[in-house]
Scaffold this motif. Structure first.
Motif, PDB file in Angstrom:
ATOM      1  N   UNK A 117      40.880  28.708  58.989  1.00 44.26           N
ATOM      2  CA  UNK A 117      40.170  29.126  58.015  1.00 44.26           C
ATOM      3  C   UNK A 117      39.464  30.585  58.884  1.00 44.26           C
ATOM      4  N   UNK A 118      39.816  31.712  58.522  1.00 40.27           N
ATOM      5  CA  UNK A 118      39.578  32.179  59.213  1.00 40.27           C
ATOM      6  C   UNK A 118      38.281  33.194  59.615  1.00 40.27           C
ATOM      7  N   UNK A 119      37.553  32.819  58.980  1.00 42.83           N
ATOM      8  CA  UNK A 119      36.491  33.698  59.115  1.00 42.83           C
ATOM      9  C   UNK A 119      34.914  32.098  59.103  1.00 42.83           C
ATOM     10  N   UNK A 120      35.881  31.078  60.085  1.00 42.97           N
ATOM     11  CA  UNK A 120      35.122  29.632  59.208  1.00 42.97           C
ATOM     12  C   UNK A 120      33.156  30.057  60.650  1.00 42.97           C
ATOM     13  N   UNK A 121      33.769  30.911  61.515  1.00 43.42           N
ATOM     14  CA  UNK A 121      32.337  31.293  62.003  1.00 43.42           C
ATOM     15  C   UNK A 121      31.542  31.624  61.390  1.00 43.42           C
ATOM     16  N   UNK A 122      31.415  32.365  60.978  1.00 44.90           N
ATOM     17  CA  UNK A 122      30.207  32.968  59.790  1.00 44.90           C
ATOM     18  C   UNK A 122      29.861  31.949  59.020  1.00 44.90           C
ATOM     19  N   UNK A 123      30.579  31.574  58.020  1.00 39.85           N
ATOM     20  CA  UNK A 123      30.198  30.403  58.103  1.00 39.85           C
ATOM     21  C   UNK A 123      29.473  29.338  57.961  1.00 39.85           C
ATOM     22  N   UNK A 124      29.713  28.612  59.330  1.00 38.76           N
ATOM     23  CA  UNK A 124      29.532  28.102  60.142  1.00 38.76           C
ATOM     24  C   UNK A 124      28.327  28.283  59.920  1.00 38.76           C
ATOM     25  N   UNK A 125      27.636  29.265  60.776  1.00 36.82           N
ATOM     26  CA  UNK A 125      26.562  29.780  60.809  1.00 36.82           C
ATOM     27  C   UNK A 125      25.532  29.710  59.619  1.00 36.82           C
ATOM     28  N   UNK A 126      26.077  30.074  58.364  1.00 34.94           N
ATOM     29  CA  UNK A 126      25.513  30.031  56.921  1.00 34.94           C
ATOM     30  C   UNK A 126      25.246  28.433  56.574  1.00 34.94           C
ATOM     31  N   UNK A 127      25.971  27.894  57.226  1.00 37.98           N
ATOM     32  CA  UNK A 127      26.005  26.189  56.389  1.00 37.98           C
ATOM     33  C   UNK A 127      24.478  25.827  58.016  1.00 37.98           C
ATOM     34  N   UNK A 128      24.864  25.830  58.901  1.00 40.70           N
ATOM     35  CA  UNK A 128      23.642  25.853  59.644  1.00 40.70           C
ATOM     36  C   UNK A 128      22.733  26.437  59.269  1.00 40.70           C
ATOM     37  N   UNK A 149      26.989  21.746  49.272  1.00 40.07           N
ATOM     38  CA  UNK A 149      25.979  22.670  49.270  1.00 40.07           C
ATOM     39  C   UNK A 149      26.031  23.267  47.359  1.00 40.07           C
ATOM     40  N   UNK A 150      27.416  23.513  47.014  1.00 41.95           N
ATOM     41  CA  UNK A 150      27.512  24.385  45.383  1.00 41.95           C
ATOM     42  C   UNK A 150      27.189  23.034  44.916  1.00 41.95           C
ATOM     43  N   UNK A 154      24.954  23.405  41.320  1.00 47.35           N
ATOM     44  CA  UNK A 154      25.035  23.581  39.826  1.00 47.35           C
ATOM     45  C   UNK A 154      24.965  22.364  39.363  1.00 47.35           C
ATOM     46  N   UNK A 155      24.843  20.986  40.052  1.00 47.14           N
ATOM     47  CA  UNK A 155      23.854  19.740  39.752  1.00 47.14           C
ATOM     48  C   UNK A 155      22.456  19.512  38.978  1.00 47.14           C
ATOM     49  N   UNK A 156      21.310  20.502  39.722  1.00 48.53           N
ATOM     50  CA  UNK A 156      21.047  20.767  40.004  1.00 48.53           C
ATOM     51  C   UNK A 156      20.064  21.865  39.285  1.00 48.53           C
ATOM     52  N   UNK A 175      35.108  20.868  39.983  1.00 51.33           N
ATOM     53  CA  UNK A 175      35.894  21.824  39.961  1.00 51.33           C
ATOM     54  C   UNK A 175      35.698  23.134  39.543  1.00 51.33           C
ATOM     55  N   UNK A 176      34.240  23.632  39.010  1.00 53.28           N
ATOM     56  CA  UNK A 176      33.281  24.903  39.677  1.00 53.28           C
ATOM     57  C   UNK A 176      33.606  25.374  40.871  1.00 53.28           C
ATOM     58  N   UNK A 177      33.162  24.570  41.777  1.00 52.97           N
ATOM     59  CA  UNK A 177      32.536  24.630  42.887  1.00 52.97           C
ATOM     60  C   UNK A 177      33.561  25.036  43.626  1.00 52.97           C
ATOM     61  N   UNK A 178      34.483  24.297  43.935  1.00 52.94           N
ATOM     62  CA  UNK A 178      36.229  24.610  44.624  1.00 52.94           C
ATOM     63  C   UNK A 178      36.592  26.081  44.484  1.00 52.94           C
ATOM     64  N   UNK A 179      36.400  25.663  42.897  1.00 52.36           N
ATOM     65  CA  UNK A 179      36.416  27.700  42.732  1.00 52.36           C
ATOM     66  C   UNK A 179      35.986  28.335  43.359  1.00 52.36           C
ATOM     67  N   UNK A 180      34.359  28.428  43.537  1.00 52.17           N
ATOM     68  CA  UNK A 180      33.335  29.354  44.012  1.00 52.17           C
ATOM     69  C   UNK A 180      33.821  29.171  45.844  1.00 52.17           C
ATOM     70  N   UNK A 181      33.847  28.308  46.249  1.00 47.71           N
ATOM     71  CA  UNK A 181      34.230  28.189  47.207  1.00 47.71           C
ATOM     72  C   UNK A 181      35.366  28.472  47.664  1.00 47.71           C
ATOM     73  N   UNK A 182      36.099  28.459  48.019  1.00 44.30           N
ATOM     74  CA  UNK A 182      37.706  28.579  48.037  1.00 44.30           C
ATOM     75  C   UNK A 182      37.852  30.259  47.910  1.00 44.30           C
TER      76      UNK A 182
END
Length: 606
Positions: A117-128, A149-150, A154-156, A175-182
Motif C-alpha cells: 500500500x503506497x499511501x499507507x503513511x497518510x492512512x496510518x496518520x488518519x487511523x491514529x 472503522x468503516x 455502517x453497522x451503527x 462487502x460494502x466496507x471493502x469496496x469503500x476502503x479499497x
C-alpha cells in the motif's frame, strides 16, 4: 513474495489422518501454506472463525518457518472453524517478527494482505487520529483498522446492535466496507477479511496482486496461487482487478469495480497436487530439472490442426494485423528475458522482423518507440510478474498488440493480452527456474514459426520440418540428463570451493551464458558473470589471470564464422582455469536455423 490461503466450509475435517477436532479450515490452511512455501517467506499465521463460543475469532502467528506456526498451534489447539484465512509473509513494511506477521486484527475483523500500500503513511496518520493504536509497522494493519472503522460505522448507521446482527447482513456490510476502503488504497493488494459477526464468510478484493478462487462441493477456497487449494479441487475461477467478492461454503459472488454482480470465468487446473511434490527427488529443483523433457513435450502438444497448420492457444489478433507488424518487442524479467533473447535469433531469421529484448522493469521508463505495427510479447512463468504487467499495459496504451507466453491459465497477463500461448510446464516450485526456461524457449519458437507461416516467410513443409525437429528435443534432453548427470555432480564437487565463475557465449550461447550465471548466483550464492567472447586482449582477460572456472557456449552449426571468431577466446580461457576443475569446453549445439539466408519470403521452388 507472500502467499494467501482462504477456506469456507464444513466445521469438521474430512481427512482421516487429521487430528480429531482440528477442523477442516485449519487442515486446508496448513496444507495450502505448505504448498506456497516456495514463494519465500519469513513468518506465517492464520485466523479462524467459528459460529459460537466465547472467542469466535482466533489468530495464531509466528515468525520463522511453518514449523514454528505448527508448534504454536500444538500448544493451544483452536476449536474447529467454519472459515479461515492464512498467510506467509515476506517482509516489506517492518521486520520479520511475530507482531508484523499476518493476520492483523482490528475490532472484530482479521485481515491478510499481499502487495504494498503506497499511501499507507497518510492512512496510518488518519487511523491514529481516530484513536486507534497500531501494534505493528505494517501497511496491512492500517487497512485492517480502516475496514473496521468503516464496518463499525455502517453497522451503527443501520441501527443494529453488533451483538445481534444477522450474519448475512454482516457479510453484506463487510462487502460494502471493502469496496469503500479499497477505493482509497494506492498500490497493489490481494486482501482477505473475516469477521466473527459473519462466521461463514470471507470478503476479498484484489488489484495487481494475484488471487484465484477454488470451487469445491460444499466448500470454497481462495489462494494467491492454485497450488494453495489444488489438493482439494481442480476447479478455479478468475478474480480481476478492483473486483470484490464474497465467499461462502455454497456460493461465490463477485462484484466489478462499479458494483455490478458478474460471473467469474472458470477453468480446470490441468495438474494435481502430486505435480507439486518432489516425487522421490532430493529437492524440487532436481525434480524440475528432470521434468524438462515433459515440459517441452507438453508445450508442443496439440499445435497442428487438421490442415497441418500451426495454431496457438488463444489468438485474438486478426491475421492481417500480424502480417503488418514491423517490429517485435519482448518484455520480460530475468530468466524469461533470456528465453526471449535465445528465441530472438530464430524469429528474426525465420520472419525477417527485428526483435528487441526489453527488461520489463525498465521498459516504460525510457519512452520506448511502440506503434500499431509493433507486437509486444510478454513472457512470464506465473503471468503475475508486476513489472511485466505494467509493461504490457504501457505497450497497449501506445497501440501495440500484446501476446502473452505464460504458464498459468487465467493469470493477469493472460487475461489482459490480445493473444496467449501457454507453456504447459506444470508448477515450478523451486525459486530458480529450470523447466520454465526451456518451455518458454519452445513457445517462442512456436510463435516464430507461426508468424513465418502466416506471413509466408516459410513454406509449409519447412515449418513442418522445424516442428518435427522440435518434437525430437524431449528425447534428446532426456538422454542428455541421463548421460551427463554423474559428470555434472562430480564437477560440482570439484568446483565447490570456487568463489567466482565466468560464462562465455556467442550467438544463442550468449543468453544461455547469462542464464547460467544467473542460476549459479541463485543456487550457490557465488559470484558469476556472463560475457560475449572477445578475440582481443580486452574484455574478460583479467578473469583468466585469476584462474576462475570458465564455461563456454558455442553457436549452432549453421554459424561457422561465429565459432571461428570465438575459438581464440575459448582457447585462451582454458589454460588459465584450474586444471582438474575446468569446465568441459563442449559446444552447446541448438537446432536453430543457419543464418546464411536472409530473404523476407520463401525462395522460389525449382
Amino acid at each position: 513474495m507472500c502467499g494467501i490461503v482462504g477456506h469456507v466450509g464444513p466445521l469438521n475435517s474430512t481427512s482421516p489422518a487429521d487430528a480429531p477436532g482440528s477442523g477442516r479450515s485449519l487442515e486446508v490452511l496448513l496444507d495450502g501454506l505448505s504448498r506456497l512455501e516456495y514463494r519465500g517467506y519469513d513468518s506465517a499465521g492464520i485466523a479462524l472463525v467459528r459460529p459460537d463460543g466465547a472467542e469466535r475469532l482466533t489468530t495464531v502467528k509466528a515468525a520463522g518457518k511453518l514449523d514454528n506456526l505448527r508448534a504454536a498451534l500444538d500448544e493451544a489447539a483452536p476449536a474447529p472453524a467454519t472459515a479461515g484465512i492464512g498467510h506467509t509473509r515476506w517482509a516489506t513494511h517492518g521486520g520479520p517478527t511475530t507482531e508484523n506477521a499476518h493476520p492483523h486484527c482490528a475490532g472484530r475483523l482479521a485481515v491478510v494482505h499481499n502487495g504494498i500500500i503506497e499511501n499507507f503513511r497518510a492512512l496510518r496518520a488518519e487511523v491514529e487520529a481516530a484513536g486507534r493504536t497500531l501494534r505493528s509497522a505494517t501497511d496491512t494493519e492500517v487497512v485492517a483498522h480502516l475496514l473496521d472503522l468503516d464496518f463499525t460505522a455502517r453497522l451503527a448507521a443501520s441501527g443494529r446492535d453488533e451483538g445481534a446482527v444477522d450474519p448475512d447482513a454482516a457479510a453484506a456490510t463487510l462487502v460494502e466496507s471493502m469496496r469503500a476502503v479499497t477505493a482509497r488504497l494506492e498500490g497493489t493488494f490481494a486482501l482477505l477479511a473475516v469477521t466473527e459477526l459473519a462466521p461463514g464468510a470471507i470478503v476479498a478484493a484484489r488489484r495487481s496482486s494475484p488471487l484465484v478462487i477454488g470451487l469445491g462441493e460444499g466448500e470454497n477456497y481462495l489462494g494467491s496461487d492454485v497450488a494453495a487449494f489444488v489438493a482439494f479441487t481442480t476447479r478455479a475461477a478468475e478474480v480481476d482487478d478492483d473486483q470484490v467478492l464474497l465467499l461462502t461454503a455454497d456460493a461465490v459472488t463477485v462484484w466489478d469495480a462499479v458494483g455490478n454482480v458478474i460471473a467469474p470465468r472458470e477453468w480446470e487446473v490441468s495438474w494435481d497436487a502430486s505435480a507439486a511434490v518432489k516425487g522421490g527427488y532430493e529437492t524440487f529443483m532436481d525434480k524440475e530439472i528432470h521434468d524438462q523433457p515433459t515440459a517441452v513435450a507438453d508445450t508442443l502438444l496439440g499445435r497442428v490442426d487438421d490442415r497441418g497448420e500451426l495454431v496457438l492457444d488463444e489468438m485474438r489478433i486478426d491475421p492481417s494485423v500480424l502480417r503488418s507488424i514491423d517490429k517485435i518487442i519482448v518484455v520480460a524479467c530475468g530468466t524469461a528475458a533470456y528465453a526471449g533473447h535465445v528465441a530472438k535469433y530464430a524469429i528474426e531469421h525465420w520472419c525477417r522482423i527485428p526483435v528487441e529484448i526489453e527488461l520489463a522493469h525498465e521498459f516504460r521508463y525510457r519512452d520506448p518507440i511502440v506503434s500499431e505495427k509493433t507486437l509486444t510479447v510478454a513472457i512470464s512463468q506465473s503471468g503475475e510478474t508486476m513489472d511485466t504487467i505494467q509493461a504490457v499495459r504501457h505497450a497497449r496504451e501506445q497501440g501495440s498488440r500484446a501476446l502473452a507466453i505464460v504458464n498459468t491459465y487465467g493469470s493477469t497477463i493472460a487475461r489482459e493480452a490480445d493473444a496467449v500461448l501457454y507453456t504447459h510446464a506444470g508448477p515450478e516450485v523451486a525459486v530458480a527456474s529450470t523447466k520454465a526456461f526451456l518451455a518458454q524457449i519452445t513457445a517462442c519458437y512456436l510463435l516464430g514459426l507461426y508468424l513465418a507461416q502466416l506471413r509466408g516467410n516459410k513454406w509449409p513443409d519447412e515449418v513442418a520440418e522445424y516442428l518435427e525437429n522440435l518434437g525430437k528435443m524431449p528425447a534428446k534432453i532426456e538422454r542428455l540428463l541421463a548421460e551427463q548427470e554423474d559428470m555434472v555432480r562430480e564437477l560440482g564437487a570439484q568446483l565447490a570451493d570456487q568463489t567466482s565463475f565466468l560464462f562465455l557465449g556467442r550467438h544463442v550461447g550468449y543468453p544461455v551464458a547469462l542464464e547460467g550465471a544467473l542460476k549459479l548466483k541463485e543456487v550457490a550464492y557465488v559470484h558469476a558473470e556472463a560475457s560475449p567472447p572477445a578475440s582481443s586482449s580486452t574484455a574478460p582477460s583479467p578473469w583468466w589471470r585469476t584462474g576462475c572456472p570458465c564455461s563456454s557456449s558455442s553457436p549452432p552449426r549453421g554459424a561457422p564464422s561465429c565459432m571461428t571468431r570465438s575459438s581464440p577466446t575459448f582457447r585462451r580461457c582454458a589454460p588459465a582455469a584450474p586444471g582438474p576443475s575446468s569446465l568441459p569446453r563442449r559446444a552447446t549445439r541448438r537446432s536453430l536455423p543457419s543464418p546464411t539466408r536472409s530473404s523476407a519470403s520463401p525462395p522460389p521452388r525449382p
